[in-house]
Design an enzyme around this catalytic site. Structure first.
Site, PDB file in Angstrom:
ATOM      1  N   CYS A 188       6.960  20.915 -12.176  1.00 43.27           N
ATOM      2  CA  CYS A 188       5.849  21.276 -13.069  1.00 43.27           C
ATOM      3  C   CYS A 188       4.713  22.020 -12.368  1.00 43.27           C
ATOM      4  O   CYS A 188       3.728  22.386 -13.013  1.00 43.27           O
ATOM      5  CB  CYS A 188       5.308  20.004 -13.746  1.00 43.27           C
ATOM      6  SG  CYS A 188       4.332  18.986 -12.635  1.00 43.27           S
TER       7      CYS A 188
ATOM      8  N   THR B 299      -3.773  -8.347  10.824  1.00 43.48           N
ATOM      9  CA  THR B 299      -4.616  -7.801   9.760  1.00 43.48           C
ATOM     10  C   THR B 299      -6.034  -8.346   9.912  1.00 43.48           C
ATOM     11  O   THR B 299      -6.221  -9.517  10.255  1.00 43.48           O
ATOM     12  CB  THR B 299      -4.062  -8.106   8.348  1.00 43.48           C
ATOM     13  OG1 THR B 299      -4.965  -7.548   7.374  1.00 43.48           O
ATOM     14  CG2 THR B 299      -3.868  -9.579   8.084  1.00 43.48           C
TER      15      THR B 299
ATOM     16  N   HIS C  74       0.814  -1.225   0.000  1.00 45.66           N
ATOM     17  CA  HIS C  74       0.000   0.000   0.000  1.00 45.66           C
ATOM     18  C   HIS C  74       0.849   1.277   0.000  1.00 45.66           C
ATOM     19  O   HIS C  74       0.367   2.331   0.381  1.00 45.66           O
ATOM     20  CB  HIS C  74      -0.965  -0.007   1.199  1.00 45.66           C
ATOM     21  CG  HIS C  74      -2.007  -1.087   1.110  1.00 45.66           C
ATOM     22  ND1 HIS C  74      -2.790  -1.478   2.170  1.00 45.66           N
ATOM     23  CD2 HIS C  74      -2.402  -1.850   0.061  1.00 45.66           C
ATOM     24  CE1 HIS C  74      -3.622  -2.453   1.777  1.00 45.66           C
ATOM     25  NE2 HIS C  74      -3.393  -2.699   0.508  1.00 45.66           N
TER      26      HIS C  74
ATOM     27  N   CYS D 263       4.302  13.649  -7.570  1.00 47.50           N
ATOM     28  CA  CYS D 263       3.509  14.664  -8.267  1.00 47.50           C
ATOM     29  C   CYS D 263       2.396  13.985  -9.062  1.00 47.50           C
ATOM     30  O   CYS D 263       2.633  13.033  -9.790  1.00 47.50           O
ATOM     31  CB  CYS D 263       4.418  15.470  -9.198  1.00 47.50           C
ATOM     32  SG  CYS D 263       3.483  16.586 -10.267  1.00 47.50           S
TER      33      CYS D 263
ATOM     34  N   CYS E 200       3.457  15.051 -13.163  1.00 52.75           N
ATOM     35  CA  CYS E 200       4.643  14.509 -13.848  1.00 52.75           C
ATOM     36  C   CYS E 200       5.189  13.259 -13.153  1.00 52.75           C
ATOM     37  O   CYS E 200       6.142  12.668 -13.628  1.00 52.75           O
ATOM     38  CB  CYS E 200       5.728  15.577 -13.991  1.00 52.75           C
ATOM     39  SG  CYS E 200       6.574  15.972 -12.437  1.00 52.75           S
TER      40      CYS E 200
HETATM   41  P1  OAD Z   1      -7.346  -3.216  10.347  1.00 54.91           P
HETATM   42  O1  OAD Z   1      -7.476  -2.028  11.207  1.00 54.91           O
HETATM   43  O2  OAD Z   1      -8.449  -3.538   9.411  1.00 54.91           O
HETATM   44  O3  OAD Z   1      -7.123  -4.500  11.273  1.00 54.91           O
HETATM   45  C1  OAD Z   1      -6.184  -4.482  12.310  1.00 54.91           C
HETATM   46  C2  OAD Z   1      -6.120  -5.877  12.893  1.00 54.91           C
HETATM   47  O4  OAD Z   1      -5.075  -5.880  13.856  1.00 54.91           O
HETATM   48  C3  OAD Z   1      -7.383  -6.352  13.607  1.00 54.91           C
HETATM   49  O5  OAD Z   1      -7.726  -7.646  13.129  1.00 54.91           O
HETATM   50  C4  OAD Z   1      -6.982  -6.400  15.083  1.00 54.91           C
HETATM   51  O6  OAD Z   1      -7.617  -7.446  15.796  1.00 54.91           O
HETATM   52  C5  OAD Z   1      -5.489  -6.660  14.957  1.00 54.91           C
HETATM   53  N1  OAD Z   1      -4.691  -6.233  16.115  1.00 54.91           N
HETATM   54  C6  OAD Z   1      -4.914  -5.218  16.994  1.00 54.91           C
HETATM   55  N2  OAD Z   1      -3.941  -5.153  17.908  1.00 54.91           N
HETATM   56  C7  OAD Z   1      -3.053  -6.141  17.613  1.00 54.91           C
HETATM   57  C8  OAD Z   1      -1.830  -6.594  18.186  1.00 54.91           C
HETATM   58  N3  OAD Z   1      -1.293  -6.002  19.254  1.00 54.91           N
HETATM   59  N4  OAD Z   1      -1.208  -7.653  17.611  1.00 54.91           N
HETATM   60  C9  OAD Z   1      -1.724  -8.258  16.515  1.00 54.91           C
HETATM   61  N5  OAD Z   1      -2.876  -7.880  15.939  1.00 54.91           N
HETATM   62  C10 OAD Z   1      -3.535  -6.839  16.471  1.00 54.91           C
HETATM   63  O7  OAD Z   1      -5.936  -3.080   9.597  1.00 54.91           O
HETATM   64  P2  OAD Z   1      -5.442  -3.798   8.259  1.00 54.91           P
HETATM   65  O8  OAD Z   1      -5.926  -5.190   8.174  1.00 54.91           O
HETATM   66  O9  OAD Z   1      -3.994  -3.541   8.148  1.00 54.91           O
HETATM   67  O10 OAD Z   1      -5.454   0.421   3.522  1.00 54.91           O
HETATM   68  O11 OAD Z   1      -6.198  -2.922   7.166  1.00 54.91           O
HETATM   69  C11 OAD Z   1      -5.934  -3.150   5.820  1.00 54.91           C
HETATM   70  C12 OAD Z   1      -5.970  -1.872   5.048  1.00 54.91           C
HETATM   71  O12 OAD Z   1      -7.195  -1.166   5.330  1.00 54.91           O
HETATM   72  C13 OAD Z   1      -4.898  -0.872   5.439  1.00 54.91           C
HETATM   73  O13 OAD Z   1      -3.658  -1.115   4.803  1.00 54.91           O
HETATM   74  C14 OAD Z   1      -5.489   0.426   4.961  1.00 54.91           C
HETATM   75  C15 OAD Z   1      -6.899   0.250   5.463  1.00 54.91           C
HETATM   76  O14 OAD Z   1      -7.882   0.972   4.788  1.00 54.91           O
HETATM   77  C16 OAD Z   1      -5.077   1.518   2.855  1.00 54.91           C
HETATM   78  O15 OAD Z   1      -4.812   2.556   3.417  1.00 54.91           O
HETATM   79  C17 OAD Z   1      -5.036   1.315   1.377  1.00 54.91           C
END
Ligand code: OAD
Length: 252
Positions: free
Chosen positions: A153, A191, A121, A129, A132
């Site tokens: 630019c 995640t 990501h 930019c 450009c």
């Molecule tokens: P989320 O906020 O969706 O999920 C975070 C996860 O981390 C949850 O499942 C929590 O249970 C877990 N969590 C919390 N504390 C933790 C800890 N101490 N150890 C391990 N896990 C823990 O975040 P992402 O899955 O990264 O995209 O979200 C994916 C994408 O959604 C991000 O990259 C971003 C967002 O919109 C963009 O910005 C393109």
């Protein structure tokens, strides 16, 4: 908690696997003090992605979007990598075929010492930019609230992150998929599994024969695709996991 909670299969892979791939999300940085997106109190409960994280929002109100990224950049600059980041950086030094794929833009893996990180990501420290495509290093950016303009630019400078509705960088996605398809052990850490294509990597690894393990205090929406879920914070689990890994690798 201790390493006796890991399955026998995980123990034996930590001792013997030649190829490991890891996917991280915002949860791996939670213990550093970086808010996640979808946990209670997370970024998407306080801010609207449709106003801040897509190209139309940026074109409508570039200063507002820029200011939000400045706030996040400053927050990240004020925190440190946690033991989970550090453990993953050490793991990389102990096995030749190790791929760290992250959805995070916070640069904390790199600050902990991980190299060659697959950034699905983008990275909040880079900008470019809109017109450009010239890239801008963070040290060149003025500390102003208003969105900066390109020195070449005059175009609008935008954060070097992937927004909703945008394609992931091709080469990074290919590296991530290749690593998932060839690894013997795949770790999905911190995640929610809500965002694709990142969320398809654990399933892809499993289809190709890897043992797939989730590390997350709460089961994610893709927990059913895992062989094993370790329900605890990554800053606690990863140092234990790397301990097992280090002992077997250094004594081999
Ligand atoms: P989320 O906020 O969706 O999920 C975070 C996860 O981390 C949850 O499942 C929590 O249970 C877990 N969590 C919390 N504390 C933790 C800890 N101490 N150890 C391990 N896990 C823990 O975040 P992402 O899955 O990264 O995209 O979200 C994916 C994408 O959604 C991000 O990259 C971003 C967002 O919109 C963009 O910005 C393109």
């Amino acid at each position: 908690m201790d390493a006796s909670l890991f399955s026998d299969r995980l123990h034996s892979l930590l001792e013997r696997a030649d190829s490991i791939a890891v996917l991280t999300g915002a949860g791996v940085s939670a213990e550093s003090g970086v808010p996640t997106f979808r946990d209670p109190g997370g970024l998407w409960s306080r801010f609207k992605p449709e106003e801040l994280a897509n190209v139309d929002a940026f074109m409508r109100n570039p200063d507002l979007v820029w200011e939000w990224y400045t706030y996040r950049r400053e927050l990240i600059a004020g925190v440190q990598p946690n033991p989970g980041h550090v453990a993953l950086a050490e793991m990389q030094t102990l096995i030749p075929d190790f791929t760290l794929v992250t959805q995070n833009v916070d640069n904390l893996h790199q600050r902990a010492g991980s190299t060659d990180v697959v950034e699905l990501h983008g990275n909040i420290e880079r900008s470019f930019c809109m017109d450009c495509r010239a890239t801008v290093d963070k040290i060149d950016l003025p500390a102003s609230k208003a969105v900066p303009r390109c020195a070449h630019c005059g175009g609008l400078i935008r954060p070097g992150v992937v927004w909703f509705g945008e394609m992931l960088p091709d080469a990074q996605l290919r590296r991530a998929s290749d690593a998932a398809a060839r690894c013997q052990l795949f770790l999905s850490i911190g995640t929610s599994g809500e965002v694709y294509p990142a969320a398809q990597l654990p399933g892809l690894a499993r289809e190709h024969g890897a043992w797939v393990v989730e590390i997350n205090p709460r089961p994610s929406s893709i927990a059913h695709r895992m062989h094993e879920c370790i329900e605890a914070p990554s800053g606690v689990v990863l140092p234990l996991l790397v301990d097992v890994f280090r002992r077997s690798r250094l004594s081999a």
